[in-house]
Design a protein around this motif. Sequence first.
Motif: not given
Lengths: 240, 240
Positions: B180-186
């Motif tokens: 989820l954090v990766l998604a929010d970054a990308l």
Amino acid sequence: MANPFVKKLGGLAELTASDVRIIENATSHPRRYSPRQDLIREGDEPGPMFVVLDGWVCRYKILPSGTRQIMAFLMPGDACDLHIKLLAEMDHGIQAITAATVATVSKTDMETMMRDHPNIAKAMYSAQLVDESVMRAWIVSMGRRSSTERVAHLICELYLRARNIGLTGDEEFSLPLSQLVLADALGMTAVHINRVLKDLRLAGAMALKRGSVTILDPVKLVQIAGFDDNYLHRRLRMTG
Amino acid sequence: MANPFVKKLGGLAELTASDVRIIENATSHPRRYSPRQDLIREGDEPGPMFVVLDGWVCRYKILPSGTRQIMAFLMPGDACDLHIKLLAEMDHGIQAITAATVATVSKTDMETMMRDHPNIAKAMYSAQLVDESVMRAWIVSMGRRSSTERVAHLICELYLRARNIGLTGDEEFSLPLSQLVLADALGMTAVHINRVLKDLRLAGAMALKRGSVTILDPVKLVQIAGFDDNYLHRRLRMTG
DNA sequence: CGAAGGGTTGATCAATTTCAATCGCGGTGG
DNA sequence: CCACCGCGATTGAAATTGATCAACCCTTCG
């Protein structure tokens, strides 16, 4: 004829007459660029700092696939990278969009200004912080805004920046960007930009013609964009 | 136990024993944060500069729609905004991702370091330039790279940054980011990130587990990402 | 006049999101 | 010790957004 760099820095810190003289001296030998001419290219060794005095300029990068991404627009008064000389090599290019007049500030002039003129230094650091905020806003736009929101948001940003330096009329302002350039800045296709612009026109929010934009309904445009001008830090902390 | 901030700055400029002592003093009263705890929120008045000593931290912004965009990851040794106090108000929040130890550098300590310790000042400016390059690379990724390229590119970036501060093993390195954090970054969906990670795993490029990544085939990963480490400026201009 | 660069539009294709459901693991209270 | 809970991971199917491909138009400019 006012020096736009003086004007911009003057809006970020109090400048003395001596400060103004120094800035004007440092930017007194501008060079003229034609549209699409590179000021510096990816891979080049960083040179002096650039200051845009007239016209529009952009930072950009070409990917292996041949597509281009524009990372920033520079308008009159904007400068590049105070300490750029610290880097070994440019990781992107800088190119004139319109015919442009760009001054070059030598390393020694920079050092003098930063060391002996604290007001100038402060103004430059503030300008840099605003530039970073703009970059972050772009990241947010690219990541989480729809294409329509993205276009509206960019127009809001450019409108306010243009207004800050006195380039706007009442509701119309000069925007010398082709749809292809906008597409490269917003990470979309020229075709798609065109459709989005049509929607925004039909919605009565804004209309883009060659070379200029008319804000038909500022409130609506801001709503569509989800625009919050906080990030441009138009009211900086003038104390301390 | 080495101070990661000293280590990082030491990699950007030569530091004297006195420089090191000053830095260590300035970061000697860290505070502990738990995961998801805010160091500072959007709208807050900017405070002192933060320096991450341990753990991972991010800059982020929540949009009106409720979605989140992460604009930067900070790992041990990374600092925020040298001159942040010049701004009136934070335009984004800063939050701990993992449990984190973060020091706070007061305005007076900052001024002392920047004015009286040119090596420290130089190192900090270099660090800032690298941070800006990273932001520009993110803009390029979000604008013109496919989701697979984007994920691969971010992993390459994080791997190199982690390696610079000695946090990597041979082919595996610690990456405490949820999908989820990766998604929010990308700028993508957690669902989609998941599928992309699966593709990358099946392609034999990299495998992400909870808390760590294994680089299965560095060459392939770099190829997929179109990664050019030039932008991290790992070789800075140490002269001048 | 003709060419070039932008702009506009339609039809189709591909990438991503959205919605919905399931799984698995670590922690917690009974 | 074990059932339960909650968050993150995973997967499938349908819906949407935006890209691609292909024309065609319009204006500018040599």
